[in-house]
Design a protein around this motif. Sequence first.
Motif, PDB file in Angstrom:
ATOM      1  N   ALA A  88       1.191  11.846 -10.472  1.00 53.19           N
ATOM      2  CA  ALA A  88       0.015  12.392 -11.155  1.00 53.19           C
ATOM      3  C   ALA A  88      -0.257  13.842 -10.771  1.00 53.19           C
ATOM      4  CB  ALA A  88      -1.212  11.536 -10.839  1.00 53.19           C
ATOM      5  N   PHE A  89       0.548  14.393  -9.851  1.00 57.00           N
ATOM      6  CA  PHE A  89       0.293  15.756  -9.368  1.00 57.00           C
ATOM      7  C   PHE A  89       1.552  16.627  -9.445  1.00 57.00           C
ATOM      8  CE2 PHE A  89      -3.047  13.198  -7.571  1.00 57.00           C
ATOM      9  CZ  PHE A  89      -4.163  14.012  -7.666  1.00 57.00           C
ATOM     10  N   GLY A  90       2.379  16.368 -10.433  1.00 55.40           N
ATOM     11  CA  GLY A  90       3.502  17.269 -10.674  1.00 55.40           C
ATOM     12  C   GLY A  90       4.868  16.744 -10.322  1.00 55.40           C
ATOM     13  N   ALA A  91       4.970  15.650  -9.583  1.00 52.43           N
ATOM     14  CA  ALA A  91       6.288  15.089  -9.290  1.00 52.43           C
ATOM     15  C   ALA A  91       6.915  14.557 -10.578  1.00 52.43           C
ATOM     16  CB  ALA A  91       6.185  13.979  -8.254  1.00 52.43           C
ATOM     17  N   GLY A  92       8.230  14.698 -10.718  1.00 53.02           N
ATOM     18  CA  GLY A  92       8.914  14.334 -11.953  1.00 53.02           C
ATOM     19  C   GLY A  92       9.555  12.960 -11.925  1.00 53.02           C
ATOM     20  N   TRP A  93      10.348  12.711 -12.967  1.00 56.20           N
ATOM     21  CA  TRP A  93      10.897  11.359 -13.152  1.00 56.20           C
ATOM     22  C   TRP A  93      11.925  11.002 -12.079  1.00 56.20           C
ATOM     23  CZ3 TRP A  93      16.038  10.311 -13.821  1.00 56.20           C
ATOM     24  CH2 TRP A  93      16.875  11.386 -14.170  1.00 56.20           C
ATOM     25  N   VAL A  94      12.642  12.000 -11.548  1.00 54.58           N
ATOM     26  CA  VAL A  94      13.621  11.694 -10.497  1.00 54.58           C
ATOM     27  C   VAL A  94      12.895  11.178  -9.258  1.00 54.58           C
ATOM     28  CG1 VAL A  94      15.394  12.641  -8.966  1.00 54.58           C
ATOM     29  CG2 VAL A  94      15.288  13.364 -11.356  1.00 54.58           C
ATOM     30  N   TYR A  95      11.816  11.860  -8.890  1.00 50.13           N
ATOM     31  CA  TYR A  95      11.016  11.363  -7.768  1.00 50.13           C
ATOM     32  C   TYR A  95      10.501   9.965  -8.076  1.00 50.13           C
ATOM     33  CZ  TYR A  95       7.195  10.505  -4.607  1.00 50.13           C
ATOM     34  OH  TYR A  95       6.377   9.902  -3.690  1.00 50.13           O
ATOM     35  N   GLY A  96       9.996   9.770  -9.298  1.00 52.93           N
ATOM     36  CA  GLY A  96       9.466   8.460  -9.674  1.00 52.93           C
ATOM     37  C   GLY A  96      10.512   7.369  -9.559  1.00 52.93           C
ATOM     38  N   ALA A  97      11.736   7.672  -9.994  1.00 50.53           N
ATOM     39  CA  ALA A  97      12.810   6.675  -9.910  1.00 50.53           C
ATOM     40  C   ALA A  97      13.117   6.327  -8.454  1.00 50.53           C
ATOM     41  CB  ALA A  97      14.059   7.202 -10.604  1.00 50.53           C
ATOM     42  N   GLY A  98      13.177   7.349  -7.584  1.00 53.89           N
ATOM     43  CA  GLY A  98      13.438   7.097  -6.166  1.00 53.89           C
ATOM     44  C   GLY A  98      12.332   6.293  -5.519  1.00 53.89           C
ATOM     45  N   ALA A  99      11.082   6.639  -5.864  1.00 58.48           N
ATOM     46  CA  ALA A  99       9.941   5.908  -5.308  1.00 58.48           C
ATOM     47  C   ALA A  99       9.933   4.467  -5.790  1.00 58.48           C
ATOM     48  CB  ALA A  99       8.634   6.606  -5.700  1.00 58.48           C
ATOM     49  N   LEU A 100      10.273   4.257  -7.052  1.00 63.65           N
ATOM     50  CA  LEU A 100      10.254   2.910  -7.616  1.00 63.65           C
ATOM     51  C   LEU A 100      11.348   2.034  -7.011  1.00 63.65           C
ATOM     52  CD1 LEU A 100       8.811   1.205  -9.842  1.00 63.65           C
ATOM     53  CD2 LEU A 100      10.673   1.886 -11.378  1.00 63.65           C
ATOM     54  N   VAL A 101      12.570   2.545  -6.997  1.00 73.15           N
ATOM     55  CA  VAL A 101      13.696   1.744  -6.490  1.00 73.15           C
ATOM     56  C   VAL A 101      13.537   1.470  -4.993  1.00 73.15           C
ATOM     57  CG1 VAL A 101      16.190   1.711  -6.090  1.00 73.15           C
ATOM     58  CG2 VAL A 101      15.286   2.535  -8.277  1.00 73.15           C
ATOM     59  N   GLY A 102      13.285   2.518  -4.226  1.00 72.65           N
ATOM     60  CA  GLY A 102      13.149   2.338  -2.779  1.00 72.65           C
ATOM     61  C   GLY A 102      11.944   1.500  -2.417  1.00 72.65           C
ATOM     62  N   GLY A 103      10.826   1.730  -3.122  1.00 78.00           N
ATOM     63  CA  GLY A 103       9.609   0.983  -2.820  1.00 78.00           C
ATOM     64  C   GLY A 103       9.741  -0.490  -3.127  1.00 78.00           C
ATOM     65  N   LEU A 104      10.308  -0.815  -4.288  1.00 80.80           N
ATOM     66  CA  LEU A 104      10.472  -2.225  -4.648  1.00 80.80           C
ATOM     67  C   LEU A 104      11.438  -2.931  -3.697  1.00 80.80           C
ATOM     68  CD1 LEU A 104      10.551  -2.069  -8.559  1.00 80.80           C
ATOM     69  CD2 LEU A 104       8.715  -2.940  -7.085  1.00 80.80           C
TER      70      LEU A 104
ATOM     71  N   ALA B 286       0.836  -1.207   0.000  1.00 81.63           N
ATOM     72  CA  ALA B 286       0.000   0.000   0.000  1.00 81.63           C
ATOM     73  C   ALA B 286       0.869   1.253   0.000  1.00 81.63           C
ATOM     74  CB  ALA B 286      -0.928  -0.014   1.211  1.00 81.63           C
ATOM     75  N   LEU B 287       1.935   1.240   0.784  1.00 82.37           N
ATOM     76  CA  LEU B 287       2.870   2.363   0.824  1.00 82.37           C
ATOM     77  C   LEU B 287       3.508   2.589  -0.542  1.00 82.37           C
ATOM     78  CD1 LEU B 287       4.855   4.412   2.121  1.00 82.37           C
ATOM     79  CD2 LEU B 287       6.262   2.427   2.784  1.00 82.37           C
ATOM     80  N   PHE B 288       3.944   1.512  -1.177  1.00 83.12           N
ATOM     81  CA  PHE B 288       4.589   1.620  -2.484  1.00 83.12           C
ATOM     82  C   PHE B 288       3.645   2.248  -3.508  1.00 83.12           C
ATOM     83  CE2 PHE B 288       5.464  -0.703  -6.583  1.00 83.12           C
ATOM     84  CZ  PHE B 288       6.516   0.119  -6.971  1.00 83.12           C
ATOM     85  N   LEU B 289       2.417   1.793  -3.535  1.00 86.72           N
ATOM     86  CA  LEU B 289       1.449   2.339  -4.485  1.00 86.72           C
ATOM     87  C   LEU B 289       1.166   3.812  -4.194  1.00 86.72           C
ATOM     88  CD1 LEU B 289      -1.030  -0.678  -4.718  1.00 86.72           C
ATOM     89  CD2 LEU B 289       0.731   0.003  -6.380  1.00 86.72           C
ATOM     90  N   ALA B 290       1.023   4.140  -2.917  1.00 85.63           N
ATOM     91  CA  ALA B 290       0.765   5.534  -2.547  1.00 85.63           C
ATOM     92  C   ALA B 290       1.950   6.432  -2.906  1.00 85.63           C
ATOM     93  CB  ALA B 290       0.467   5.636  -1.056  1.00 85.63           C
ATOM     94  N   SER B 291       3.167   5.899  -2.804  1.00 83.64           N
ATOM     95  CA  SER B 291       4.353   6.712  -3.101  1.00 83.64           C
ATOM     96  C   SER B 291       4.440   7.079  -4.582  1.00 83.64           C
ATOM     97  CB  SER B 291       5.623   5.972  -2.671  1.00 83.64           C
ATOM     98  OG  SER B 291       5.894   4.874  -3.533  1.00 83.64           O
ATOM     99  N   LEU B 292       3.720   6.348  -5.443  1.00 79.35           N
ATOM    100  CA  LEU B 292       3.708   6.664  -6.873  1.00 79.35           C
ATOM    101  C   LEU B 292       2.654   7.708  -7.224  1.00 79.35           C
ATOM    102  CD1 LEU B 292       4.076   3.053  -8.337  1.00 79.35           C
ATOM    103  CD2 LEU B 292       5.894   4.742  -7.943  1.00 79.35           C
ATOM    104  N   ALA B 293       1.697   7.936  -6.343  1.00 78.37           N
ATOM    105  CA  ALA B 293       0.599   8.859  -6.625  1.00 78.37           C
ATOM    106  C   ALA B 293       1.057  10.287  -6.909  1.00 78.37           C
ATOM    107  CB  ALA B 293      -0.408   8.839  -5.473  1.00 78.37           C
ATOM    108  N   PRO B 294       2.107  10.810  -6.239  1.00 78.22           N
ATOM    109  CA  PRO B 294       2.535  12.180  -6.554  1.00 78.22           C
ATOM    110  C   PRO B 294       2.925  12.389  -8.017  1.00 78.22           C
ATOM    111  CG  PRO B 294       3.443  11.535  -4.444  1.00 78.22           C
ATOM    112  CD  PRO B 294       2.806  10.306  -5.033  1.00 78.22           C
TER     113      PRO B 294
END
Length: 313
Positions: free
Chosen positions: A240-256, A230-238
């Motif tokens: 859709a609201f302006g967070a960029g690819w660097v944030y996405g990469a950090g959320a993906l690597v750390g979350g997985l 649930a945390l991992f999925l929620a961390s990807l939600a930003p």
Amino acid sequence: MHTTTLKPAGRSTAQMARDVISLFKLRIGVLIMITALVGMAVTPGPAPSFVQALVLAISVLMASASAGAFNQYVEFESDRLMRRTSRRAFATGALPHHPAWLVLMAVLLAVAVASAWLVLNAVAALHVFLGAFFYGVVYTLWLKRRTAMNIVIGGLAGSFAVLAGAAAVDPGLGPLPWLLALVLFLWTPPHFWSLAIANSADYAQAGVPMLPVVVGPERAARTVLLSTIALFLASLAPLAFGAGWVYGAGALVGGLHFVRKSWQLARKPERATAMGSFFASLVQLSLLLVAASIDALMRLNGKPRHGLPEFAS
């Protein structure tokens, strides 16, 4: 069990300083302070000054220190029953369990909230206060010994730090800071439950109804896995609201990474895998905060700000 002196005999000044630093849980406080600064960084709005950023950081750190010390003051007897906490200063008697400490804690919190109010705004000050209140009163005094869900509500303490930083820029609080606050809220339970599984015997000995004590380590480990997903999925939600690819990469690597470690814990609920999940939670949060900060810097694109302090005029 009170004494009339604040410096027990035989303690050097250096030892006393280490005890006091440990009492105020400054390592946790610094992490909470960083989350507040990240909340400030990602929030669109007028650029805060260096002084405003500094006051935010110090006020959040002081409020966190006050709540952390209060937690140890209240829990000093049960801390003696747990191996992980038995060396804390109040538990060992290295620092006297004296009411004067409560005065110091109250002063720290009052100065923190007043500073945020005067230099930032009332909304930021309110969230600084609520972070300390939820950890010190809601979690420590009310929930900790009453329910296995204690850390779920108590976890709001970290969320309020993000909101304090965001409110310093825009008291209206847009969707991005609310989503990051949600991420912090969802992060705390699997983070703490992983540690609780590793130390479940301690909590049972102290009579604290942490989740693994109440439902057993196997079920608690499965709950950690579900919570981490649930945390991992929620961390990807930003995203859709302006967070960029660097944030996405950090959320993906750390979350997985965290999901993988919690899956290992669910398969084999024992101390080693529980500590692996616990440390993975720290890696996940660190990557998320660093990535969010870098992402905010990149999105500046050479323009004067959107949420980062101006260090020169």
